[in-house]
Write a protein that holds these residues in place. Sequence first.
Motif, mmCIF file in Angstrom:
data_model
loop_
_atom_site.group_PDB
_atom_site.id
_atom_site.type_symbol
_atom_site.label_atom_id
_atom_site.label_comp_id
_atom_site.label_asym_id
_atom_site.label_seq_id
_atom_site.Cartn_x
_atom_site.Cartn_y
_atom_site.Cartn_z
ATOM 1 N N ASP A 6 0.845 -1.188 0.000
ATOM 2 C CA ASP A 6 0.000 0.000 0.000
ATOM 3 C C ASP A 6 0.880 1.237 0.000
ATOM 4 N N CYS A 7 0.407 2.297 -0.660
ATOM 5 C CA CYS A 7 1.260 3.475 -0.813
ATOM 6 C C CYS A 7 0.430 4.751 -0.726
ATOM 7 N N THR A 62 -0.179 8.550 -1.502
ATOM 8 C CA THR A 62 0.233 9.472 -2.547
ATOM 9 C C THR A 62 -0.628 10.727 -2.516
ATOM 10 N N VAL A 72 -3.019 4.225 -2.279
ATOM 11 C CA VAL A 72 -3.201 3.317 -3.405
ATOM 12 C C VAL A 72 -2.998 1.893 -2.882
ATOM 13 N N GLY A 78 -2.152 -1.916 -2.437
ATOM 14 C CA GLY A 78 -1.085 -2.737 -2.975
ATOM 15 C C GLY A 78 -1.623 -3.885 -3.815
ATOM 16 N N SER A 103 4.775 -0.787 -10.193
ATOM 17 C CA SER A 103 4.907 -0.015 -8.949
ATOM 18 C C SER A 103 4.950 1.483 -9.200
ATOM 19 N N ARG A 153 -2.509 3.329 -11.392
ATOM 20 C CA ARG A 153 -3.415 3.700 -10.296
ATOM 21 C C ARG A 153 -2.950 4.956 -9.550
ATOM 22 N N ARG A 195 0.294 5.610 -8.754
ATOM 23 C CA ARG A 195 1.471 5.375 -7.918
ATOM 24 C C ARG A 195 2.613 6.299 -8.333
ATOM 25 N N ASP A 196 3.313 6.877 -7.347
ATOM 26 C CA ASP A 196 4.449 7.744 -7.620
ATOM 27 C C ASP A 196 5.752 7.017 -7.323
ATOM 28 N N CYS A 239 6.131 4.902 -4.234
ATOM 29 C CA CYS A 239 5.595 3.541 -4.260
ATOM 30 C C CYS A 239 6.647 2.563 -4.778
ATOM 31 N N THR A 240 7.426 3.014 -5.770
ATOM 32 C CA THR A 240 8.496 2.164 -6.291
ATOM 33 C C THR A 240 9.569 1.958 -5.233
ATOM 34 N N THR A 296 8.365 -0.570 -2.838
ATOM 35 C CA THR A 296 8.384 -1.900 -3.435
ATOM 36 C C THR A 296 9.783 -2.496 -3.422
#
Length: 514
Positions: free
Chosen positions: A145-146, A148, A158, A160, A169, A173, A175-176, A179-180, A183
């Motif tokens: 989960d992230c 943003t 967002v 996961g 990642s 959706r 993800r910035d 999020c990477t 991951t």
Amino acid sequence: MAPGRDVPPPRRRRDAPEEPLPGRRGRRPVKKKSNAKKALLWTGGTMAFVLVAGATTGWFYLKHLEGNVGTTDVGDAAASSFSKDEAFNILVIGTDKRTGEGNEGYGDKGSVGHADTNILLHVAKDRSNATALSIPRDLIVDIPDCQTKQEDGSDAVVAGQDGVRFNRSLGERGRDAGCTMRTVEAATGIKPDHFVMADFNAVKTLTSAVDGVDVCVEKAVDDKQSKLKLPAGESKVEGERALAFVRTRHAFGNSGDLDRIKVQQQFLGSLMRKMTSGDTLTSPRKLLKLAEAATEALTVDKAIGNVGTLKDIALELKKVPTKNISFMTVPVKDNPAETVKATVVVDESQAPAIFEAIKNDVSFTEVKTEQKKEKAEIAARLKGTKSAASDVRVSILNGGAPAGSAQQQLAYLQTEAGVTKSDNAGNAEAPLAKTTLEYDPDQADQARRLADIMGLSGAALKPGKSVTNAQGLPAMTLTLGKDFKGAGVKLNAATTAPANVAGRSTADKVQCAS
């Protein structure tokens, strides 16, 4: 009770002035990334700024360069600041979004910008070496989960996804880059401190700025898709032809992403050699072109997006010899869940040793004699007599481990390990990344016994001063860091890198793509 904290309050060392506990900061809001800096990123962009920052003294010009750089606030996914005195990890990300002048024909036309190229760059604390670890875009991972920042300014988490390609990642959706980064930590156990991104134009402009980069291929190349044509042997590429070289897959190996990664690593090594050559360093024209090209291509996290910090990072990177910059790829194997092989999974027989070496700041290359001597001295701390567990006196502090860890470790030591002369000293004055054991030289035999019980490395043992425990007797100080794995679980930190890592290369070596 706040996470990672135990009671009672921290115990002071003898003769040390009392210091207040540092305040806790709230989570920083997440800021949307600049729309102008979207696509493929190369470590070469960072290296270009390295050289210019080292050679340029004009503050106003550096301030101009800062204005070229895009920034993204990814909240607590990135470190809040940069330290010149510690090891650091920078995640280099490149996307496949088709933005930038002249790049309409590249990448995936419908893509929102995935994490297409990914390199985790670890720079050693002593700056003697660095490791550039490529992460395949088709690696199957669990994306956490992230949190943003959305386009309308609101915060959103967002959700996961489990068992998906790594490249999802980023972009998907909403993800910035944070999020990477999350991951990467979930997949490898290595936490990136900062990130850097750049666009397709970085390859074109950087190679043109140094009047081309030398590459080598074992066989002649005529790739209809990338439009790359090269004769066998050495060639010089720049601009569009350089971009075609790093993007082509069908000309090498099995036409897969893993073979493309090897070619990219060879290209980066050549680019680094060219940028650090005397021909480049003595040319003001090339240096200025490099400065403009690199900074116009860069997007970084907010914490390092100012001229002072960028210059600090650049000068620290410049200290690392190219011969001690190791390129390697996360060890993987075909995804056993697939009949038609399209993705890969982490090879658990090889990858953990590499991850542990990077986490513990272990070099994959030979370093200077002085550093070897220092490592030998550290390893020697574990050699010698060990006292009985019942004679070990230790006070335990929580320095970043989960809440309750100090009490749980105390219970384990007293009831299962026989270290009955131990106590919970509360919270450390500041969090630590790694667990440490500080002791007076006279307590060395006690330190070795506790190190044996807990699986502590020689680097975790810190000769220093003892403290006074609850009984008024001298005791060692065990500070549980963020690496603490739980009561009774040995840490067993790596002190040597695994030998003969498949596909490893260094930035000083010329290699031919095959």
